[in-house]
Design an enzyme around this catalytic site. Sequence first.
Site, mmCIF file in Angstrom:
data_model
loop_
_atom_site.group_PDB
_atom_site.id
_atom_site.type_symbol
_atom_site.label_atom_id
_atom_site.label_comp_id
_atom_site.label_asym_id
_atom_site.label_seq_id
_atom_site.Cartn_x
_atom_site.Cartn_y
_atom_site.Cartn_z
ATOM 1 N N ARG A 231 86.684 166.875 17.544
ATOM 2 C CA ARG A 231 85.719 167.365 16.569
ATOM 3 C C ARG A 231 86.207 167.053 15.165
ATOM 4 O O ARG A 231 87.393 167.180 14.857
ATOM 5 C CB ARG A 231 85.527 168.892 16.703
ATOM 6 C CG ARG A 231 84.568 169.279 17.817
ATOM 7 C CD ARG A 231 83.133 168.951 17.437
ATOM 8 N NE ARG A 231 82.190 169.177 18.508
ATOM 9 C CZ ARG A 231 81.771 168.246 19.358
ATOM 10 N NH1 ARG A 231 82.257 167.021 19.306
ATOM 11 N NH2 ARG A 231 80.870 168.536 20.284
ATOM 12 N N GLU A 260 78.996 163.885 9.718
ATOM 13 C CA GLU A 260 78.441 162.823 10.554
ATOM 14 C C GLU A 260 76.926 162.786 10.409
ATOM 15 O O GLU A 260 76.298 163.843 10.292
ATOM 16 C CB GLU A 260 78.827 163.046 12.024
ATOM 17 C CG GLU A 260 80.317 162.918 12.269
ATOM 18 C CD GLU A 260 80.693 163.052 13.749
ATOM 19 O OE1 GLU A 260 79.770 163.186 14.585
ATOM 20 O OE2 GLU A 260 81.883 163.001 14.063
ATOM 21 N N HIS A 278 81.683 158.183 16.847
ATOM 22 C CA HIS A 278 81.522 159.260 17.828
ATOM 23 C C HIS A 278 81.088 158.689 19.180
ATOM 24 O O HIS A 278 80.047 159.055 19.738
ATOM 25 C CB HIS A 278 80.512 160.290 17.343
ATOM 26 C CG HIS A 278 80.755 161.656 17.905
ATOM 27 N ND1 HIS A 278 80.524 162.804 17.199
ATOM 28 C CD2 HIS A 278 81.221 162.072 19.122
ATOM 29 C CE1 HIS A 278 80.823 163.863 17.940
ATOM 30 N NE2 HIS A 278 81.243 163.436 19.116
#
Length: 525
Positions: A231, A260, A278
């Site tokens: 994370r 993000e 990601h």
Amino acid sequence: MPKVLISDKMDPKAAEIFRQRGVEVDEITGKTPAELIAMVGEYDGLAIRSSTKVTKEVLAAATNLKVVGRAGIGVDNVDIPSASAKGVVVMNTPFGNSITTAEHAIALMFALARQLPEADASTQAGKWEKNRFMGVELTSKTLGLIGAGNIGSIVADRAHGLKMKVVAFDPFLSPERAIEIGVEKVELDDLLARADFITLHTPLTDQTRNILSAENLAKTKKGVRIINCARGGLIDEVALKAGLDSGHIGGAALDVFVEEPAKASPLFGTPNFVSTPHLGASTSEAQVNVAIQVAEQMADFLVSGGVTNALNMPSLSAEEAPRLKPYMALAEKLGSLVGQLTHGAIGRISIHSEGAAAELNQKPIVSAVLAGFLRTQTDTVNMVNAPVLAKERGMEVREVRTEREGDYHTLLRVSVKTDAGERSVAGTLFGDQAPRLVELFGIKVEADLAGHMLYVVNDDAPGFIGRIGTTLGEAGVNIGTFHLGRRDAGGEAVLLLSVDEPVTAELIANVRALPGVRTVMALRF
């Protein structure tokens, strides 16, 4: 038939599973928050990935919603406190993309060790800088895991295959589990001082935010290489860049960022830095796995009551649900009974299970008691939000088990402590299915708890049953069941009787006027 909305792009197998399990499903993706709010009210379930934001406003509009299923691990896009307060179960699929994410962490570790991205760019630019890219071997190096849960343990297994030594910092890692997965459990400072590579596998919480802060990064071994596929927010990105620029940190690879999509970052362009957008869960296998799992979990919940991988409710497998269902019905009735009969502030509520009941998963039983108890105070309560509401009200909740059998093969006892003292009720199951009250405030009394009931405490004296029967008959009230109990002959007696229609204030007043009546109340189950 339950109805589910799939609001993010998901593998078609999810919709197939819903339909096979008897759940109606709509696949409507790409809606704005306002459009989602306008349509979500007709659905029992909401299946999402990362795009849909399940906010407090969305939950307020979701008048029929019972479950939110996140196909993936992270639930940053779900307001879990608001969902819990509304009684909506929130599930994720923590195992569907575990291998994929672990493999991505290993891939980034190799990329850092051998400077693969820079070497690729240099070679494709027509250069042949063989001497520039001097990497390091992974064999015999120490890998530090921050977080040794499902994904972290898979990374440890892969690292053992690479002949690495693995140390792990995880407050929840037991010594037995550390031995099982082959890691040395250490404190964070020890890990920082010893690790050649550090990889993070922990959720983002108040305790883990910036766990690799500037202060902690300064404690790392010179030349350490850091990987984060967990994370954004676990690492201070500005401090990480400073460490890379100074040469103290030998390399860093991030698949996740504080913000993000990461359109800009202080780390972009920094030497020895590798980034991916990601991609931890981005394999075709993982996409199929999480879609299948979220559909199976949501369908189990909506059809049979099974609860798997819930973040705000005790898990209850589809296999457990049928066995626990009558116990949960008994628990809710006992909670409701003690809630209706108890006045004043509740300091403590205790749930004591005996015999066969003590062998079961207690969390759903406790939640059912709390739901029944609190429903006497508010209508908007269920097993999901009952523990939250109990905590908000300052109630201490105790759970006690006694595996030996007493007078009954199985028994649940609910006790509450108030300023006036402690009072308890107890019940059992007849035929392992039918809930039955067997004790009320220390008085033995067997009774069904159903529908409209009249509760009377009176002096045990001849003629009372006839007088109350006459009173109800004159009021045109039909008696369904009639249950009696007493402490001692001539002492305090209890009467519980069910009637066919709601008990009126006039009837209560007439019964209260009878000789020997101490207390009379209407109950509803």
